[in-house]
Design a protein around this motif. Structure first.
Motif, PDB file in Angstrom:
ATOM      1  N   ALA A 192       0.469  -1.138  -0.016  1.00  0.00           N
ATOM      2  CA  ALA A 192      -0.179   0.247  -0.284  1.00  0.00           C
ATOM      3  C   ALA A 192       0.390   1.572  -0.173  1.00  0.00           C
ATOM      4  CB  ALA A 192      -1.034   0.023   1.230  1.00  0.00           C
ATOM      5  N   GLU A 193       1.723   0.901   0.604  1.00  0.00           N
ATOM      6  CA  GLU A 193       2.970   2.230   0.536  1.00  0.00           C
ATOM      7  C   GLU A 193       3.253   2.613  -0.967  1.00  0.00           C
ATOM      8  OE1 GLU A 193       5.612   1.300   3.286  1.00  0.00           O
ATOM      9  OE2 GLU A 193       4.554   1.665   4.869  1.00  0.00           O
ATOM     10  N   GLU A 223      -1.033   2.347  -4.791  1.00  0.00           N
ATOM     11  CA  GLU A 223      -2.272   2.797  -5.270  1.00  0.00           C
ATOM     12  C   GLU A 223      -3.193   2.189  -4.107  1.00  0.00           C
ATOM     13  OE1 GLU A 223      -3.427   3.445  -9.276  1.00  0.00           O
ATOM     14  OE2 GLU A 223      -1.502   3.530  -7.932  1.00  0.00           O
ATOM     15  N   THR A 224      -3.871   2.448  -3.233  1.00  0.00           N
ATOM     16  CA  THR A 224      -5.537   1.381  -2.806  1.00  0.00           C
ATOM     17  C   THR A 224      -6.689   1.620  -3.869  1.00  0.00           C
ATOM     18  OG1 THR A 224      -6.057   2.587  -0.880  1.00  0.00           O
ATOM     19  CG2 THR A 224      -4.618   1.017  -0.420  1.00  0.00           C
ATOM     20  N   ASP A 264     -12.329   2.904   0.039  1.00  0.00           N
ATOM     21  CA  ASP A 264     -12.403   3.309  -1.365  1.00  0.00           C
ATOM     22  C   ASP A 264     -12.294   2.525  -2.370  1.00  0.00           C
ATOM     23  OD1 ASP A 264     -10.269   1.929  -0.668  1.00  0.00           O
ATOM     24  OD2 ASP A 264      -8.363   3.263  -1.214  1.00  0.00           O
ATOM     25  N   ARG A 310      -8.288   1.234   1.637  1.00  0.00           N
ATOM     26  CA  ARG A 310      -8.115   2.452   2.416  1.00  0.00           C
ATOM     27  C   ARG A 310      -9.317   2.656   3.621  1.00  0.00           C
ATOM     28  NH1 ARG A 310      -3.327   4.104   3.833  1.00  0.00           N
ATOM     29  NH2 ARG A 310      -2.528   3.340   1.981  1.00  0.00           N
TER      30      ARG A 310
END
Length: 412
Positions: A10-11, A14-15, A296, A280
């Protein structure tokens, strides 16, 4: 999936995103092949998950492709399949699809109706090739399955009674067509070894009746599958103990054992456990007596093959990958779409969450993204990440959006 690994993904990406553990795909493919009779052929049903990275891993485990569209044909090619071994099915094949499949090397087709047979014959003649046909049959008896696909009025396959009429043998005698066997798919999510064995017995009995009535040598019996796996939760799984022995006994009892191959097809079992949907938390909103956790992601990414209003909202599991601690809450989990139907769970008890937290839904490697309402509200499709032993192997994105075609000539 491991929380630390999901957080690292996730870093970087993108989620929301789907993440598929190819080690799980490998494990399930090996398990299922070991539970089938010796020499049985396994087909991967691309409708469960056509992602080339997942399909490639299943191919490396020894499965062939079972496909139903131009898109699945291309996915099978990208996954490295020898398309001469693929089986092309579906109740509504167009002339274009059949022609494309033949040009790509496909020679095995599951045939679902008289008109389907005529289209296949015409395309084979035009291409100057012979096609190998499995007659998909809808027997009269209903199966033991959560979603029955035989024993009911259905768009799938020939009603068996149509193939037992006096003129059926003559109607099968078409140029370019070689009748090689019978295909019976009783249903999905078959809940026990005994039910799978009974469905296989019924498929073999159906094939034997048709071989006798139609006067062809049945060299293949595709007994379908329906091997179960939980969807979007940590539900129980089927214990395969004794399945190979049970299926082998059924197979050896059949007179077709000496002359035919036995095929099975699977999708859900092969790839469901590999997939997690990571999203997220965008907002946590109290509303009178209820709390809404807004993600999301929603039914456009996790549609469950069900369409609007039929999501199993009481059965979805959410793992908080970045737990906040605090008291347990009761919440409705919803997505970002402009419809009250965009709900993934209602009234679920879960640890406290806050905006920015990551949540993961397990067991969505089958009937996940491509079984969802991807085009609704025109959000981009989430990326799909395939990983093995903690290392990212491939990253894909499903393409969406409108593409303008050349202007229609004014003379039309």
């Amino acid at each position: 999936m491991e929380a630390d690994f999901a957080i690292r993904l996730a870093e970087k990406f993108e989620t929301p995103f789907y993440a598929y553990d190819l080690g799980e795909v490998q494990k399930r493919t090996q398990e299922l092949r070991a539970a089938l009779p010796l020499g049985a052929r396994l087909l991967h049903s691309f409708k469960a998950n056509p992602l080339p990275a997942v399909a490639q891993q299943i191919r490396l485990g020894g499965a062939s492709a079972e496909i139903t569209s131009d898109g699945e044909l291309e996915a099978a090619r990208l996954a490295g399949h020898d398309l001469r071994e693929a089986l092309y099915g579906g109740p509504g094949k167009t002339n274009h699809e059949i022609t494309s499949a033949l040009a790509a090397g496909v020679r095995w087709f599951s045939c679902e109706s008289w008109l389907d047979l005529q289209r296949l014959s015409g395309a084979a003649e035009r291409a100057g090739v012979d096609v190998q046909i499995l007659l998909r049959v809808n027997p009269a008896e209903a199966p033991q399955a959560r979603l029955a696909m035989t024993g009911v009025e259905s768009q799938f396959g020939f009603d068996e009674s149509l193939l037992l009429t006096v003129d059926a043998r003559a109607r099968l005698n078409l140029p370019g067509i070689k009748i090689r066997g019978v295909h019976v798919y009783f249903g999905t999510q078959v809940a026990s070894v005994e039910a799978i064995a009974q469905n296989t017995r019924r498929a073999l009995e159906t094939a034997l009746r048709l071989e006798t009535a139609l006067g062809f040598v049945c060299s293949v019996v595709n007994a379908g599958g329906g091997f179960p796996w939980p969807y979007a939760n940590h539900g129980p799984t089927l214990d395969f103990s004794g399945m190979q022995a049970a299926l082998t006994a059924v197979w050896q009892e059949s007179p077709l054992h000496e002359t035919a191959e036995l095929w099975f097809e699977a999708g859900r079992y092969l790839c469901a456990s590999s997939g997690s949907l990571v999203s997220r938390v965008l907002d946590v909103k109290p509303s009178r007596t209820r709390t809404f956790v807004v993600l999301d992601t929603g039914i456009h990414h996790l549609g469950g093959m069900a369409g609007l209003g039929r999501i199993p909202r009481s059965a979805v599991t959410f793992q908080n990958l970045s737990p906040q601690g605090g008291a347990e809450i009761t919440a409705d989990i919803v997505g970002p779409l402009c419809t009250p139907l965009d709900s993934l769970a209602r009234g679920v008890k879960m640890p406290s969450v806050a905006p920015g937290d990551l949540l993961a839904v397990p067991n969505v490697g089958a009937y996940g993204l491509t079984a969802s309402l991807i085009g609704f509200l025109s959000h981009p499709a989430p990326i799909e990440i395939a990983y093995l032993h903690g290392e990212v192997v491939q990253v894909w994105r499903w393409r969406t959006g409108h593409q303008q075609l050349p202007q229609v000539p004014s003379s039309l």
